[in-house]
Design a protein around this motif. Sequence first.
Motif, short mmCIF file in Angstrom:
data_model
loop_
_atom_site.label_atom_id
_atom_site.label_comp_id
_atom_site.label_asym_id
_atom_site.label_seq_id
_atom_site.Cartn_x
_atom_site.Cartn_y
_atom_site.Cartn_z
N LEU A 171 17.22 -12.16 -24.39
CA LEU A 171 18.08 -13.34 -24.52
C LEU A 171 17.51 -14.58 -23.87
O LEU A 171 18.02 -15.69 -24.06
CB LEU A 171 19.47 -13.04 -23.96
N ARG A 172 16.42 -14.43 -23.13
CA ARG A 172 15.88 -15.59 -22.42
C ARG A 172 15.45 -16.72 -23.36
O ARG A 172 15.70 -17.90 -23.04
CB ARG A 172 14.74 -15.14 -21.50
N PRO A 173 14.84 -16.46 -24.53
CA PRO A 173 14.50 -17.57 -25.41
C PRO A 173 15.71 -18.36 -25.90
O PRO A 173 15.59 -19.55 -26.23
CB PRO A 173 13.79 -16.88 -26.59
N LEU A 174 16.87 -17.73 -25.95
CA LEU A 174 18.06 -18.44 -26.44
C LEU A 174 18.52 -19.54 -25.50
O LEU A 174 19.30 -20.41 -25.89
CB LEU A 174 19.19 -17.44 -26.68
N MET A 175 18.04 -19.50 -24.27
CA MET A 175 18.33 -20.60 -23.34
C MET A 175 17.71 -21.90 -23.82
O MET A 175 18.12 -22.98 -23.39
CB MET A 175 17.83 -20.24 -21.94
#
Length: 261
Positions: A171-175
């Motif tokens: 989920l880090r890229p969704l930041m």
Amino acid sequence: MELDDAYSNGAYIDGAEEFPPRWAAKAEAFRVSLGDRAKLDIAYGPGERNKFDLFLPEGKAKGLFVFVHGGYWLLFDKNSWSHLAAGALAKGWAVAMPSYDLCPDVSIADITSQIAAAVTQAAREVEGPISLAGHSAGGHLVARMLDKDLLAPEVGNRLRTAVPISPLSDLRPLMRTSMNEKFKLDEAAAEAESPILMQERYDAEVTVWVGADERPSFLDQAQWLADAWSCDQKIDPRKHHFDIIDALSDMDSEMVAILTK
């Protein structure tokens, strides 16, 4: 923002706007066709959306299949996907399909907890092994169900198979997308909810499924999960993000065979 285009699906699918109404129409017709074998709006929590539909096969169920819908934790509910129960039902499995609260009203971690509650309640309704599949954000959610901190052993030890379909596994890229205005993810929250970083998992057989014609970001997300978990991966030829789930309605598909074996 930087990764908005990378995580945009509809803009790259011909006739994308036609899929949601078609899904909803097929789902409604399917529910009607089942008659009293469709047990609708079973509560698993206190909220209005904390409900699941349970579709029963003819005769005693061989097990329980739970499907969790996608929509970036922002869209849809259980009512658009009922027809995807057809394949598992024809193989003699009961099928549960939950709704859940959506961001920004709740966090992604809250949604994960809700799905754990839904799986737990559905497991009380149906005996035997449990198989899970989820699409996109739902793929994230079913992958999270293998976390031993989420499901009690009496449920988790019944997990036989999990098929995250086009999952969001990191989920880090969704930041770095504008959607994070609603997700409200920070680094700690993104790491805590990323299946690729999970450690203690229930011993279910996992197959990560993704369409060959999906956006590169989703091909990456699927590969990351398969690599992190050292599990099987299926790249489905000529399938994109919206039609990759069609196989669930076909009792003779490879996807249904894996989920009901």
